[in-house]
Write a protein that holds these residues in place. Structure first.
Motif, PDB file in Angstrom:
ATOM      1  N   PRO A 172       0.824  -1.214   0.000  1.00  0.00           N
ATOM      2  CA  PRO A 172       0.000   0.000   0.000  1.00  0.00           C
ATOM      3  C   PRO A 172       0.858   1.263   0.000  1.00  0.00           C
ATOM      4  O   PRO A 172       1.968   1.250   0.512  1.00  0.00           O
ATOM      5  CB  PRO A 172      -0.804  -0.121   1.301  1.00  0.00           C
ATOM      6  CG  PRO A 172      -0.679  -1.542   1.720  1.00  0.00           C
ATOM      7  CD  PRO A 172       0.660  -2.003   1.229  1.00  0.00           C
ATOM      8  N   ARG A 192       1.600   4.652   4.920  1.00  0.00           N
ATOM      9  CA  ARG A 192       1.530   4.109   6.272  1.00  0.00           C
ATOM     10  C   ARG A 192       1.389   5.282   7.230  1.00  0.00           C
ATOM     11  O   ARG A 192       1.892   6.378   6.963  1.00  0.00           O
ATOM     12  CB  ARG A 192       2.767   3.284   6.608  1.00  0.00           C
ATOM     13  CG  ARG A 192       2.839   1.966   5.844  1.00  0.00           C
ATOM     14  CD  ARG A 192       4.060   1.171   6.258  1.00  0.00           C
ATOM     15  NE  ARG A 192       3.941   0.654   7.613  1.00  0.00           N
ATOM     16  CZ  ARG A 192       3.439  -0.531   7.929  1.00  0.00           C
ATOM     17  NH1 ARG A 192       3.001  -1.332   6.975  1.00  0.00           N
ATOM     18  NH2 ARG A 192       3.378  -0.934   9.175  1.00  0.00           N
ATOM     19  N   TYR A 195      -1.259   0.399   8.113  1.00  0.00           N
ATOM     20  CA  TYR A 195      -1.800   0.564   6.770  1.00  0.00           C
ATOM     21  C   TYR A 195      -3.194   1.174   6.872  1.00  0.00           C
ATOM     22  O   TYR A 195      -3.822   1.176   7.937  1.00  0.00           O
ATOM     23  CB  TYR A 195      -1.901  -0.792   6.057  1.00  0.00           C
ATOM     24  CG  TYR A 195      -0.579  -1.442   5.769  1.00  0.00           C
ATOM     25  CD1 TYR A 195       0.343  -0.827   4.923  1.00  0.00           C
ATOM     26  CD2 TYR A 195      -0.249  -2.679   6.322  1.00  0.00           C
ATOM     27  CE1 TYR A 195       1.561  -1.431   4.639  1.00  0.00           C
ATOM     28  CE2 TYR A 195       0.974  -3.283   6.044  1.00  0.00           C
ATOM     29  CZ  TYR A 195       1.870  -2.658   5.204  1.00  0.00           C
ATOM     30  OH  TYR A 195       3.067  -3.246   4.932  1.00  0.00           O
ATOM     31  N   GLU A 196      -3.705   1.660   5.740  1.00  0.00           N
ATOM     32  CA  GLU A 196      -5.036   2.286   5.749  1.00  0.00           C
ATOM     33  C   GLU A 196      -6.114   1.318   6.196  1.00  0.00           C
ATOM     34  O   GLU A 196      -7.040   1.690   6.920  1.00  0.00           O
ATOM     35  CB  GLU A 196      -5.356   2.834   4.358  1.00  0.00           C
ATOM     36  CG  GLU A 196      -4.544   4.074   4.009  1.00  0.00           C
ATOM     37  CD  GLU A 196      -4.930   4.680   2.671  1.00  0.00           C
ATOM     38  OE1 GLU A 196      -5.666   4.010   1.907  1.00  0.00           O
ATOM     39  OE2 GLU A 196      -4.498   5.807   2.384  1.00  0.00           O
TER      40      GLU A 196
END
Length: 259
Positions: free
Chosen positions: A173, A176, A188-189
């Protein structure tokens, strides 16, 4: 001793930073040795396994080979066999072949993705969020007696944290997030979700000290969800305004009874 021997070999550059788990074997002499060499040593948080995912992945591979070898020997001999060191050299040579990373100018090597991208982060600095827990907790916020999440266990923090930093990653992704009060880890999202409250709510776990500064009384507050070392000094006036007079009264009463 093993790390000292590794650094003496000609294969690795002198590291400027090293991350270990928070086990006691990495405190004391190991940490002092890092400091002596001016290597920045930091600990991953307990139960935050994806912080040490690379080494744990390799450990699982090694365990698989060594145990399979010893099982094979036991089946052949009908006796207990523990000499896994028999195949260390072979395993190291073969693993290095398949895990070798080509230099950037190697033929047919893939180009690195761009450092920045046009996508915008889902969350922003200063935004309060809930975060995915690293260890199972009960409804009262106490750690369960297992590291495994079970059906019905609380999986998200019940207190929100402010996003303090956003890191742009080279791979997916893309982003962070580092949260206030948790400096050694990032999320992470998909490990975050928006807080339902407009601002972070801090709950007093205990008052652990008291002092007077410039004629004003201050109490050292250990906040719920934070480590004791992260306690902060807060003025008596502000604490009373925030509705903590009862906590102050309990602390003062205990000090009188048990000076």
């Amino acid at each position: 001793k093993a790390f000292v021997k590794i650094l003496k070999r000609p294969y690795l550059d002198h590291p400027y930073e090293i991350i270990t788990d928070s086990g006691t074997e990495f405190h004391g002499s190991f940490h002092n040795y890092m400091t002596k060499l001016k290597i920045y040593h930091r600990y991953s948080l307990p139960n935050r396994h994806n912080q040490t995912a690379n080494i744990e992945s390799l450990n699982r591979v090694l365990v698989r080979f060594f145990f399979a070898y010893m099982n094979k020997k036991e089946l052949e001999t009908g006796k207990r066999y523990n000499e896994w060191t028999d195949i260390v050299d072979l395993v190291r040579e073969e693993l290095n072949k398949v895990r070798r990373i080509d230099p950037p100018d190697a033929k047919d090597s893939k180009p690195e993705p761009p450092l920045f991208n046009e996508e915008t982060p889902k969350y922003s600095v200063g935004q309060p969020v809930y975060y995915k827990l690293m260890k199972s907790k009960d409804a009262l916020g106490h750690d369960q007696n297992t590291n495994q999440f079970r059906e019905g266990d609380i999986r998200w923090s019940q207190d929100s944290r402010i996003i303090e930093h956003i890191f742009v990653m080279r791979d997916l992704p893309r982003y962070r997030y580092q949260l206030k009060g948790l400096p050694q880890v990032s999320w992470y999202e998909e490990e975050l979700k928006p807080s339902k409250v407009s601002q972070t709510t801090y709950v007093i776990r205990a008052i652990i000290d008291k002092k007077t500064m410039k004629g004003e009384i201050y109490y050292k507050i250990w906040w719920q969800g934070y480590k004791k070392k992260d306690a902060t000094w807060e003025s008596k006036k502000n604490l009373i305004e925030d509705g903590a007079k009862n906590v102050i009264d309990i602390y003062e009463d205990l000090k009188k009874r048990f000076p």
